[in-house]
Design a protein around this motif. Sequence first.
Motif, PDB file in Angstrom:
ATOM      1  N   TYR A  88       0.814  -1.221   0.000  1.00  0.00           N
ATOM      2  CA  TYR A  88       0.000   0.000   0.000  1.00  0.00           C
ATOM      3  C   TYR A  88       0.850   1.275   0.000  1.00  0.00           C
ATOM      4  O   TYR A  88       0.330   2.364   0.075  1.00  0.00           O
ATOM      5  N   ARG A 138      -5.073   5.402  -2.461  1.00  0.00           N
ATOM      6  CA  ARG A 138      -6.115   4.820  -3.317  1.00  0.00           C
ATOM      7  C   ARG A 138      -7.117   5.840  -3.847  1.00  0.00           C
ATOM      8  O   ARG A 138      -8.059   5.465  -4.538  1.00  0.00           O
ATOM      9  N   LEU A 172     -11.001  -1.962   3.031  1.00  0.00           N
ATOM     10  CA  LEU A 172     -10.104  -2.548   2.022  1.00  0.00           C
ATOM     11  C   LEU A 172      -9.046  -3.438   2.686  1.00  0.00           C
ATOM     12  O   LEU A 172      -8.786  -4.558   2.244  1.00  0.00           O
ATOM     13  N   GLU A 188     -10.648  -6.669   3.952  1.00  0.00           N
ATOM     14  CA  GLU A 188     -10.998  -7.512   2.797  1.00  0.00           C
ATOM     15  C   GLU A 188      -9.732  -8.153   2.201  1.00  0.00           C
ATOM     16  O   GLU A 188      -9.709  -9.345   1.913  1.00  0.00           O
ATOM     17  N   ASP A 189      -8.690  -7.355   2.037  1.00  0.00           N
ATOM     18  CA  ASP A 189      -7.448  -7.870   1.464  1.00  0.00           C
ATOM     19  C   ASP A 189      -6.827  -8.932   2.375  1.00  0.00           C
ATOM     20  O   ASP A 189      -6.354  -9.961   1.908  1.00  0.00           O
ATOM     21  N   ARG A 245      -8.853 -12.196   2.167  1.00  0.00           N
ATOM     22  CA  ARG A 245      -8.641 -12.941   0.920  1.00  0.00           C
ATOM     23  C   ARG A 245      -7.199 -13.408   0.731  1.00  0.00           C
ATOM     24  O   ARG A 245      -6.861 -13.996  -0.285  1.00  0.00           O
ATOM     25  N   ARG A 255      -4.476 -11.507   0.508  1.00  0.00           N
ATOM     26  CA  ARG A 255      -3.616 -10.644  -0.324  1.00  0.00           C
ATOM     27  C   ARG A 255      -2.456 -10.039   0.456  1.00  0.00           C
ATOM     28  O   ARG A 255      -1.549  -9.460  -0.126  1.00  0.00           O
ATOM     29  N   LEU A 256      -2.502 -10.154   1.805  1.00  0.00           N
ATOM     30  CA  LEU A 256      -1.395  -9.624   2.606  1.00  0.00           C
ATOM     31  C   LEU A 256      -0.507 -10.751   3.122  1.00  0.00           C
ATOM     32  O   LEU A 256       0.279 -10.556   4.048  1.00  0.00           O
TER      33      LEU A 256
END
Length: 276
Positions: A206, A228, A245, A248-249, A252, A254-255
Motif C-alpha cells: 500500500y 487509493r 479494504l 478484505e485484502d 482474501r 492478499r497480505l
Amino acid sequence: MNGMDLGQWLRLVDVIIEVVDARLPATGRGVEVRHLLARSRRGHLLVLNKADLAEPEKTRAWMEHWRAGGLLSASASAVRGEGIRNCRRLVMEAAASRPKKWQRAPRAMVVGLPNVGKSSLLNRLIGRSVVRVGRRPGITRGVQWVRIAPGLELLDTPGLLGAGGVDGERRLRLSAVGILPQNEADSWETARWLLSLLPGERVDVYGAEMASPLATPEDRLAALARKRGFLGPGGIPDTSRAARLLVEDFSRGRLGPLTLELPGDGRGEAEDRERV
Ligand SMILES: Nc1nc2c(ncn2[C@@H]2O[C@H](COP(=O)(O)OP(=O)(O)O)[C@@H](O)[C@H]2O)c(=O)[nH]1
Ligand SMILES: [Mg+2]
C-alpha cells in the motif's frame, strides 16, 4: 437447509466433515457443532481449509494438538485442490468406526461457519467424474447424495453453523477472516487490530507510509486512503473505506499467510478444549 434443521441432517450421516479456516482453528469453530457431535456420536473429521493462507508450521501444530486429543484432522486448500484425496481417505477412516450392522455405504456431510470454504471443499470432494447417486425419496426425502469414493457418499449440500457469541477480540478475529460480514464499526476496529499484528513489510503493497510501524493506525489508514484516492468531502481521506479494504485484502490472503491463534495461546485454546 431445505426446511430441515442441522440436527436432522446430521442424523442422516455417519461422518461429519467440519470445515474451519486454518487461520482461526479454535475461535472459528461452530459452537453448536460441539453439542451436535456429542449427541450424535458420529464420526468426525476436522478440516483446516484455506491452509494456503495460514502458516504451515502452525497448521501442523494444530493438527498435532488435535491428534493428541484423539481428534482426526487434515489440512486442505480447496481453491488449489490440495489435500483433497487425503480428506477422502480420512472420511473413510472416520466412517470405519460406525456400527457394523449398517449395510449401506457410509455417508458424510460438510458443515462449518460462513465463508470458511464449505462449498469449495464440497465441490472438490465431489470432483467432476464422480457419480451422482440421486434422490432417495423413500428414506431421505429430497436428499441428494453423491458418491465421492468407492463406498463413500456425500450429502451435496453443506450445513451452515452459527458463530455463537461474538464480542471482544473474538469478534475481531472472526471479522478478519471474513466469517463475520464487515460493517463500519467492525472494519475500523479490525483494521487497527490487524495493523498491530501484521509485520510492516506485509502492508508495503500500500506504500511506504502505510508500512511505517511508527505512525499511528489512523495515520496509516489515512495514507492508504490517499494512495487509493478514497477521499471524502474537502479531500479528507476516507479511513473507513481504507479500513474495509485492508480487512478484505487480509481476509482474501492478499497480505500473505497469517495464523491468528495457536494451541496454548490463551482464549482460543480454552474454547477449543471445551469443545473437543
Ligand atoms: N485462499 C483460499 N480461499 C478459499 C479456499 N476455499 C475457499 N476459498 C474462498 O473463500 C470464499 C468462500 O468460499 P465458499 O466455498 O463459498 O465458503 P462457504 O461459505 O463456507 O461455502 C470464496 O471466495 C472462496 O474462493 C482456500 O482453500 N483457500
Ligand atoms: Mg457455501
